[in-house]
Motif scaffolding. Structure first.
Motif, PDB file in Angstrom:
ATOM      1  N   CYS A   1       0.836  -1.198   0.000  1.00  0.00           N
ATOM      2  CA  CYS A   1       0.000   0.000   0.000  1.00  0.00           C
ATOM      3  C   CYS A   1       0.871   1.249   0.000  1.00  0.00           C
ATOM      4  O   CYS A   1       1.923   1.289   0.637  1.00  0.00           O
ATOM      5  CB  CYS A   1      -0.879   0.034   1.247  1.00  0.00           C
ATOM      6  SG  CYS A   1      -1.828  -1.464   1.493  1.00  0.00           S
ATOM      7  N   ALA A   2       0.401   2.266  -0.712  1.00  0.00           N
ATOM      8  CA  ALA A   2       1.078   3.565  -0.733  1.00  0.00           C
ATOM      9  C   ALA A   2       0.070   4.630  -1.107  1.00  0.00           C
ATOM     10  O   ALA A   2      -0.958   4.342  -1.731  1.00  0.00           O
ATOM     11  CB  ALA A   2       2.244   3.575  -1.706  1.00  0.00           C
ATOM     12  N   TYR A   3       0.353   5.851  -0.721  1.00  0.00           N
ATOM     13  CA  TYR A   3      -0.460   6.993  -1.114  1.00  0.00           C
ATOM     14  C   TYR A   3       0.261   7.683  -2.262  1.00  0.00           C
ATOM     15  O   TYR A   3       1.128   8.525  -2.051  1.00  0.00           O
ATOM     16  CB  TYR A   3      -0.688   7.924   0.077  1.00  0.00           C
ATOM     17  CG  TYR A   3      -1.521   7.250   1.139  1.00  0.00           C
ATOM     18  CD1 TYR A   3      -2.903   7.172   1.010  1.00  0.00           C
ATOM     19  CD2 TYR A   3      -0.932   6.655   2.251  1.00  0.00           C
ATOM     20  CE1 TYR A   3      -3.675   6.530   1.955  1.00  0.00           C
ATOM     21  CE2 TYR A   3      -1.708   6.015   3.207  1.00  0.00           C
ATOM     22  CZ  TYR A   3      -3.078   5.950   3.047  1.00  0.00           C
ATOM     23  OH  TYR A   3      -3.851   5.305   3.985  1.00  0.00           O
TER      24      TYR A   3
ATOM     25  N   ARG B   1      -5.483  -1.950  -6.833  1.00  0.00           N
ATOM     26  CA  ARG B   1      -6.717  -1.364  -6.306  1.00  0.00           C
ATOM     27  C   ARG B   1      -6.420   0.084  -5.959  1.00  0.00           C
ATOM     28  O   ARG B   1      -5.334   0.397  -5.463  1.00  0.00           O
ATOM     29  CB  ARG B   1      -7.180  -2.076  -5.030  1.00  0.00           C
ATOM     30  CG  ARG B   1      -7.500  -3.506  -5.215  1.00  0.00           C
ATOM     31  CD  ARG B   1      -8.183  -4.130  -4.031  1.00  0.00           C
ATOM     32  NE  ARG B   1      -7.326  -4.299  -2.874  1.00  0.00           N
ATOM     33  CZ  ARG B   1      -7.409  -5.321  -2.032  1.00  0.00           C
ATOM     34  NH1 ARG B   1      -8.299  -6.264  -2.210  1.00  0.00           N
ATOM     35  NH2 ARG B   1      -6.610  -5.394  -1.003  1.00  0.00           N
ATOM     36  N   VAL B   2      -7.393   0.953  -6.224  1.00  0.00           N
ATOM     37  CA  VAL B   2      -7.251   2.374  -5.914  1.00  0.00           C
ATOM     38  C   VAL B   2      -8.428   2.770  -5.036  1.00  0.00           C
ATOM     39  O   VAL B   2      -9.576   2.487  -5.364  1.00  0.00           O
ATOM     40  CB  VAL B   2      -7.226   3.240  -7.192  1.00  0.00           C
ATOM     41  CG1 VAL B   2      -7.123   4.719  -6.839  1.00  0.00           C
ATOM     42  CG2 VAL B   2      -6.081   2.825  -8.101  1.00  0.00           C
TER      43      VAL B   2
ATOM     44  N   GLY C   1     -11.402  14.070   1.399  1.00  0.00           N
ATOM     45  CA  GLY C   1     -10.507  14.759   2.323  1.00  0.00           C
ATOM     46  C   GLY C   1      -9.241  14.004   2.647  1.00  0.00           C
ATOM     47  O   GLY C   1      -8.494  14.397   3.532  1.00  0.00           O
ATOM     48  N   ALA C   2      -8.995  12.893   1.961  1.00  0.00           N
ATOM     49  CA  ALA C   2      -7.793  12.111   2.245  1.00  0.00           C
ATOM     50  C   ALA C   2      -7.062  11.825   0.939  1.00  0.00           C
ATOM     51  O   ALA C   2      -7.602  11.992  -0.151  1.00  0.00           O
ATOM     52  CB  ALA C   2      -8.178  10.788   2.911  1.00  0.00           C
ATOM     53  N   ALA C   3      -5.832  11.397   1.091  1.00  0.00           N
ATOM     54  CA  ALA C   3      -5.026  11.067  -0.084  1.00  0.00           C
ATOM     55  C   ALA C   3      -5.509   9.763  -0.713  1.00  0.00           C
ATOM     56  O   ALA C   3      -6.141   8.941  -0.065  1.00  0.00           O
ATOM     57  CB  ALA C   3      -3.562  10.931   0.328  1.00  0.00           C
ATOM     58  N   THR C   4      -5.217   9.579  -1.978  1.00  0.00           N
ATOM     59  CA  THR C   4      -5.566   8.359  -2.702  1.00  0.00           C
ATOM     60  C   THR C   4      -4.641   7.233  -2.257  1.00  0.00           C
ATOM     61  O   THR C   4      -3.433   7.387  -2.228  1.00  0.00           O
ATOM     62  CB  THR C   4      -5.413   8.577  -4.214  1.00  0.00           C
ATOM     63  OG1 THR C   4      -6.268   9.643  -4.598  1.00  0.00           O
ATOM     64  CG2 THR C   4      -5.763   7.329  -4.994  1.00  0.00           C
ATOM     65  N   GLU C   5      -5.224   6.097  -1.910  1.00  0.00           N
ATOM     66  CA  GLU C   5      -4.428   4.935  -1.537  1.00  0.00           C
ATOM     67  C   GLU C   5      -4.357   3.980  -2.719  1.00  0.00           C
ATOM     68  O   GLU C   5      -5.367   3.636  -3.315  1.00  0.00           O
ATOM     69  CB  GLU C   5      -5.039   4.206  -0.342  1.00  0.00           C
ATOM     70  CG  GLU C   5      -4.247   2.990   0.065  1.00  0.00           C
ATOM     71  CD  GLU C   5      -4.845   2.240   1.237  1.00  0.00           C
ATOM     72  OE1 GLU C   5      -4.222   1.265   1.668  1.00  0.00           O
ATOM     73  OE2 GLU C   5      -5.928   2.628   1.714  1.00  0.00           O
ATOM     74  N   THR C   6      -3.160   3.559  -3.049  1.00  0.00           N
ATOM     75  CA  THR C   6      -2.939   2.613  -4.128  1.00  0.00           C
ATOM     76  C   THR C   6      -2.410   1.327  -3.525  1.00  0.00           C
ATOM     77  O   THR C   6      -1.488   1.353  -2.718  1.00  0.00           O
ATOM     78  CB  THR C   6      -1.914   3.160  -5.133  1.00  0.00           C
ATOM     79  OG1 THR C   6      -2.375   4.423  -5.603  1.00  0.00           O
ATOM     80  CG2 THR C   6      -1.740   2.235  -6.299  1.00  0.00           C
TER      81      THR C   6
ATOM     82  N   GLU D   1     -15.686   4.434   0.104  1.00  0.00           N
ATOM     83  CA  GLU D   1     -15.474   5.170  -1.154  1.00  0.00           C
ATOM     84  C   GLU D   1     -14.319   4.513  -1.886  1.00  0.00           C
ATOM     85  O   GLU D   1     -13.283   4.246  -1.313  1.00  0.00           O
ATOM     86  CB  GLU D   1     -15.090   6.636  -0.877  1.00  0.00           C
ATOM     87  CG  GLU D   1     -16.188   7.464  -0.316  1.00  0.00           C
ATOM     88  CD  GLU D   1     -16.874   8.299  -1.373  1.00  0.00           C
ATOM     89  OE1 GLU D   1     -16.358   8.413  -2.484  1.00  0.00           O
ATOM     90  OE2 GLU D   1     -17.931   8.849  -1.066  1.00  0.00           O
ATOM     91  N   SER D   2     -14.493   4.249  -3.154  1.00  0.00           N
ATOM     92  CA  SER D   2     -13.418   3.715  -3.989  1.00  0.00           C
ATOM     93  C   SER D   2     -13.499   4.394  -5.323  1.00  0.00           C
ATOM     94  O   SER D   2     -14.558   4.827  -5.748  1.00  0.00           O
ATOM     95  CB  SER D   2     -13.569   2.210  -4.209  1.00  0.00           C
ATOM     96  OG  SER D   2     -13.646   1.523  -3.000  1.00  0.00           O
TER      97      SER D   2
END
Length: 136
Positions: free
Chosen positions: A41-43, A74-75, A80-85, A134-135
């Motif tokens: 996982c990373a933002y 997966r994204v 209000g938050a950063a996108t997680e990849t 939310e995705s």
């Protein structure tokens, strides 16, 4: 013959841009591996990915789409938050617990098992994304 499919075998089904994106996401400085889920996982935004790949945003977006279509990416986006990849790292187990299906799997050509792994990942990702608040 084992019934675990390596992510590298799945990546042979996508264009080079997607393999490059996968490598960049996996080696990104903020990426962390979760051994319980087998995903890293990373933002990382798609623009950051494009910058690292030294390509246009359009190419990076297509690469992300390619990886999502085969289930190894997966994204997630939260307001209000950063996108997680998240990228799949470990092998994908495809062995059925149902004996007759497992016997049929052992006779399948290897490319069909890779297809099975892709379908399994895509299905699991759909279920995961539908359960998430939310995705993307």
């Amino acid at each position: 013959m084992g019934l675990d499919i390596a992510v590298d075998e799945i990546l042979t089904r996508v264009p080079a841009r997607a393999r490059t994106a996968y490598t960049n996401l996996l080696t990104h400085k903020d990426t962390r591996y979760d051994e319980h889920t087998s995903w890293s996982c990373a933002y990382v935004t798609q623009q950051d990915l494009a910058d690292e790949m030294k390509v246009s945003l359009r190419t990076a977006t297509r690469a992300v789409g390619d990886l999502r279509r085969v289930g190894v990416l997966r994204v997630h986006v939260w307001p209000g938050a950063a996108t997680e990849t998240q990228v799949r790292v470990s092998d994908v187990p495809v062995a059925s617990i149902f004996g007759p299906v497992r016997m049929a799997q052992r006779r399948m050509p290897h490319p069909q098992l890779v297809d099975w792994a892709i379908r399994l990942l895509v299905q699991q990702n759909c279920e995961y994304e539908n359960a998430s608040p939310e995705s993307e």
